[in-house]
Write a protein that holds these residues in place. Structure first.
Motif, PDB file in Angstrom:
ATOM      1  N   MET A  88       0.827  -1.212   0.000  1.00 22.86           N
ATOM      2  CA  MET A  88       0.000   0.000   0.000  1.00 22.86           C
ATOM      3  C   MET A  88       0.856   1.253   0.000  1.00 22.86           C
ATOM      4  SD  MET A  88      -2.814  -1.573   2.564  1.00 22.86           S
ATOM      5  CE  MET A  88      -3.651  -0.095   3.081  1.00 22.86           C
ATOM      6  N   ASN A 114      -7.321  -4.311   1.433  1.00 23.44           N
ATOM      7  CA  ASN A 114      -6.926  -3.802   0.121  1.00 23.44           C
ATOM      8  C   ASN A 114      -6.481  -4.961  -0.767  1.00 23.44           C
ATOM      9  OD1 ASN A 114      -5.646  -0.488  -0.018  1.00 23.44           O
ATOM     10  ND2 ASN A 114      -7.050  -1.221   1.540  1.00 23.44           N
ATOM     11  N   LYS A 131      -1.986  -3.287  16.294  1.00 22.75           N
ATOM     12  CA  LYS A 131      -2.455  -2.057  15.631  1.00 22.75           C
ATOM     13  C   LYS A 131      -3.351  -1.251  16.585  1.00 22.75           C
ATOM     14  CE  LYS A 131      -1.759  -1.047  11.823  1.00 22.75           C
ATOM     15  NZ  LYS A 131      -0.646  -0.347  11.122  1.00 22.75           N
ATOM     16  N   THR A 140       2.398  -7.066   8.858  1.00 21.11           N
ATOM     17  CA  THR A 140       0.995  -6.973   8.443  1.00 21.11           C
ATOM     18  C   THR A 140       0.271  -8.303   8.233  1.00 21.11           C
ATOM     19  OG1 THR A 140       1.630  -6.877   6.111  1.00 21.11           O
ATOM     20  CG2 THR A 140       1.424  -4.773   7.273  1.00 21.11           C
ATOM     21  N   ASP A 196      12.089   2.686   4.925  1.00 25.29           N
ATOM     22  CA  ASP A 196      11.627   1.290   4.896  1.00 25.29           C
ATOM     23  C   ASP A 196      12.809   0.382   5.202  1.00 25.29           C
ATOM     24  OD1 ASP A 196       8.951  -0.161   3.251  1.00 25.29           O
ATOM     25  OD2 ASP A 196      10.678  -1.376   3.863  1.00 25.29           O
ATOM     26  N   TYR A 203      -1.889  -9.438  15.358  1.00 22.12           N
ATOM     27  CA  TYR A 203      -1.694  -8.284  14.452  1.00 22.12           C
ATOM     28  C   TYR A 203      -2.658  -7.165  14.827  1.00 22.12           C
ATOM     29  CZ  TYR A 203      -2.733  -5.424  10.323  1.00 22.12           C
ATOM     30  OH  TYR A 203      -3.011  -4.369   9.486  1.00 22.12           O
ATOM     31  N   ASP A 216      15.184   1.341  10.075  1.00 22.35           N
ATOM     32  CA  ASP A 216      14.190   0.738  10.967  1.00 22.35           C
ATOM     33  C   ASP A 216      13.376   1.818  11.678  1.00 22.35           C
ATOM     34  OD1 ASP A 216      12.868  -0.777  12.855  1.00 22.35           O
ATOM     35  OD2 ASP A 216      14.658  -1.858  13.520  1.00 22.35           O
TER      36      ASP A 216
HETATM   37  N1  LIG Z   1      -3.115  -4.770   3.444  1.00 24.44           N
HETATM   38  C1  LIG Z   1      -4.296  -4.401   3.926  1.00 24.44           C
HETATM   39  O1  LIG Z   1      -5.325  -4.858   3.415  1.00 24.44           O
HETATM   40  C2  LIG Z   1      -4.374  -3.394   5.057  1.00 24.44           C
HETATM   41  C3  LIG Z   1      -5.650  -3.025   5.517  1.00 24.44           C
HETATM   42  C4  LIG Z   1      -5.733  -2.050   6.526  1.00 24.44           C
HETATM   43  C5  LIG Z   1      -4.581  -1.458   7.030  1.00 24.44           C
HETATM   44  N2  LIG Z   1      -3.355  -1.843   6.571  1.00 24.44           N
HETATM   45  C6  LIG Z   1      -2.168  -1.174   7.114  1.00 24.44           C
HETATM   46  O2  LIG Z   1      -1.548  -0.498   6.034  1.00 24.44           O
HETATM   47  C7  LIG Z   1      -0.125  -0.467   6.216  1.00 24.44           C
HETATM   48  C8  LIG Z   1       0.565  -1.050   4.999  1.00 24.44           C
HETATM   49  O3  LIG Z   1       0.105  -2.384   4.783  1.00 24.44           O
HETATM   50  P1  LIG Z   1       0.655  -3.248   3.551  1.00 24.44           P
HETATM   51  O4  LIG Z   1      -0.348  -4.304   3.274  1.00 24.44           O
HETATM   52  O5  LIG Z   1       1.119  -2.357   2.477  1.00 24.44           O
HETATM   53  O6  LIG Z   1       1.920  -3.952   4.247  1.00 24.44           O
HETATM   54  P2  LIG Z   1       3.212  -4.629   3.614  1.00 24.44           P
HETATM   55  O7  LIG Z   1       3.514  -5.788   4.514  1.00 24.44           O
HETATM   56  O8  LIG Z   1       3.046  -4.874   2.155  1.00 24.44           O
HETATM   57  O9  LIG Z   1       4.339  -3.504   3.772  1.00 24.44           O
HETATM   58  C9  LIG Z   1       4.874  -3.148   5.002  1.00 24.44           C
HETATM   59  C10 LIG Z   1       6.142  -2.371   4.738  1.00 24.44           C
HETATM   60  O10 LIG Z   1       6.709  -1.985   6.013  1.00 24.44           O
HETATM   61  C11 LIG Z   1       8.100  -2.231   5.973  1.00 24.44           C
HETATM   62  N3  LIG Z   1       8.578  -2.463   7.341  1.00 24.44           N
HETATM   63  C12 LIG Z   1       8.285  -3.512   8.153  1.00 24.44           C
HETATM   64  N4  LIG Z   1       8.946  -3.388   9.320  1.00 24.44           N
HETATM   65  C13 LIG Z   1       9.637  -2.228   9.253  1.00 24.44           C
HETATM   66  C14 LIG Z   1      10.497  -1.555  10.157  1.00 24.44           C
HETATM   67  N5  LIG Z   1      10.797  -2.048  11.367  1.00 24.44           N
HETATM   68  N6  LIG Z   1      11.036  -0.366   9.777  1.00 24.44           N
HETATM   69  C15 LIG Z   1      10.748   0.148   8.545  1.00 24.44           C
HETATM   70  N7  LIG Z   1       9.968  -0.456   7.644  1.00 24.44           N
HETATM   71  C16 LIG Z   1       9.415  -1.644   8.000  1.00 24.44           C
HETATM   72  C17 LIG Z   1       8.266  -3.449   5.085  1.00 24.44           C
HETATM   73  O11 LIG Z   1       9.581  -3.574   4.572  1.00 24.44           O
HETATM   74  C18 LIG Z   1       7.222  -3.186   4.009  1.00 24.44           C
HETATM   75  O12 LIG Z   1       7.761  -2.418   2.955  1.00 24.44           O
HETATM   76  C19 LIG Z   1       0.150  -1.237   7.506  1.00 24.44           C
HETATM   77  O13 LIG Z   1       0.289  -0.321   8.559  1.00 24.44           O
HETATM   78  C20 LIG Z   1      -1.110  -2.083   7.690  1.00 24.44           C
HETATM   79  O14 LIG Z   1      -1.335  -2.364   9.059  1.00 24.44           O
HETATM   80  C21 LIG Z   1      -3.235  -2.814   5.601  1.00 24.44           C
END
Ligand SMILES: NC(=O)c1ccc[n+]([C@@H]2O[C@H](COP(=O)([O-])OP(=O)(O)OC[C@H]3O[C@@H](n4cnc5c(N)ncnc54)[C@H](O)[C@@H]3O)[C@@H](O)[C@H]2O)c1
Length: 299
Positions: free
Chosen positions: A12, A170, A144, A77, A31, A140, A53
């Motif tokens: 996302m 998403n 959050k 996530t 990231d 998880y 981090d």
């Molecule tokens: N995917 C969904 O359907 C959904 C729905 C609601 C909310 N969200 C929220 O949206 C956000 C993005 O979700 P996503 O599906 O794109 O997740 P994703 O797992 O695809 O991406 C997460 C990103 O965070 C980075 N990351 C992880 N740990 C880290 C750290 N310690 N320091 C820096 N970077 C770090 C990872 O490298 C990755 O690029 C999250 O906060 C998630 O909780 C996701």
């Protein structure tokens, strides 16, 4: 504006980066490039990538220099991983958010914290309003919910300017194959049956990631009072319905029911009327169109 997107090399986050750039902002990404993050997800963007981090205060402070706002999306996530080992979820999602909040407090910039419908747990009917109590149903979701608690407290006690965005499931380009839709498409295109947990009756609301990103573009510029935004698609499907449709679209041999997930929530839903009105936003991508385009991309 100059905007920092944490987790911008994820699914996302990389869509949000593209939207913010299209809206004329300059974007920096922080990231860690975990198993879920890829520099290649930023290909074609002008974003500056800082690999680091969110739990490291020095890294976050440096990344915030010169920024006007931060969109905080870095997180662990995947629910199933959190059921096997909650530790990285507690660390990144809770401690990482605390570090980001401290850094925002020090430099007094706006924080947009991305959270999830999962903080509320399950509901049989209707959708959760913005101030409904949290009742997370897996590690998880609990991490959050805890992060949201920290954001609220840093707003109340330390005057951090924060907005919280909760959104539904998403789907779209660059999603990790461990997630339901991306995984089903891979299986379907490989000619294998699509694995569905339990009887497949868990209900989710499906939002295309580009619709999510369009809303985020508006939230970054939003100057009104609202501090919590609910982004819903109003497109509920059972997992079985979703998998069966993807099976048809990919030409897969069908669906295979496997053991249910521990702590599976029956139905997630958000009440989103106020957010839609305030942002002048509504999803544009119909589910079937979004799935067809995604499958064409993966072929
Ligand atoms: N995917 C969904 O359907 C959904 C729905 C609601 C909310 N969200 C929220 O949206 C956000 C993005 O979700 P996503 O599906 O794109 O997740 P994703 O797992 O695809 O991406 C997460 C990103 O965070 C980075 N990351 C992880 N740990 C880290 C750290 N310690 N320091 C820096 N970077 C770090 C990872 O490298 C990755 O690029 C999250 O906060 C998630 O909780 C996701």
């Amino acid at each position: 504006m100059n905007v920092l997107v944490t987790g911008g090399a994820g699914f996302m986050g990389s869509a949000v980066v593209r939207q913010l750039e299209a809206d004329g902002h300059a974007v920096r990404v922080l990231d860690l490039l975990t198993y879920a993050g890829f520099a290649a997800h930023l290909a074609g963007t002008g974003a500056e990538l800082v690999v680091g981090d969110v739990c490291d205060p020095d890294v976050v402070q440096r990344a915030l220099q010169g920024m006007d706002a931060v969109v905080h999306m870095a997180a662990e996530t995947h629910v199933e991983r959190s059921l096997v080992d909650a530790k990285p979820f507690v660390r990144t999602n809770i401690e990482g958010t605390r570090v980001v909040l401290e850094a925002c407090r020090d430099v007094s910039i706006q924080l947009i914290h991305v959270s999830t419908d999962e903080v509320f747990g399950s509901t049989d009917a209707g959708g959760f309003v913005e101030d409904a109590p949290h009742l997370p149903g897996n590690p998880y979701a609990a991490s959050k919910a805890a992060a949201e608690g920290l954001v609220r407290v840093w707003e109340r006690c330390y005057g951090v300017r924060a907005r919280t965005v909760r959104c539904v499931n998403n789907y779209g380009p660059r999603q990790h194959a461990e997630k339901a839709v991306a995984g089903w498409i891979r299986l379907g295109l490989a000619g294998q049956p699509l694995r569905v947990h339990g009887a497949g009756q868990a209900v989710r609301d499906w939002l295309h990631v580009e619709d999510f990103a369009r809303a985020m573009g508006r939230i970054v510029q939003f100057e009104g009072e609202r501090s919590v935004f609910h982004l819903a698609a109003r497109c509920h499907r059972t997992n079985l319905e979703m998998a069966e449709r993807i099976a048809v679209l990919t030409g897969a041999p069908g669906v295979e029911l496997v053991a249910d997930r521990r702590g599976q929530d029956a139905r997630y839903a958000l009440e989103d009327e106020g957010t839609r009105a305030d942002l002048g936003w509504a999803p544009q991508v119909a589910l079937d169109d979004g799935l067809r385009a995604l499958i064409a991309l993966e072929r």
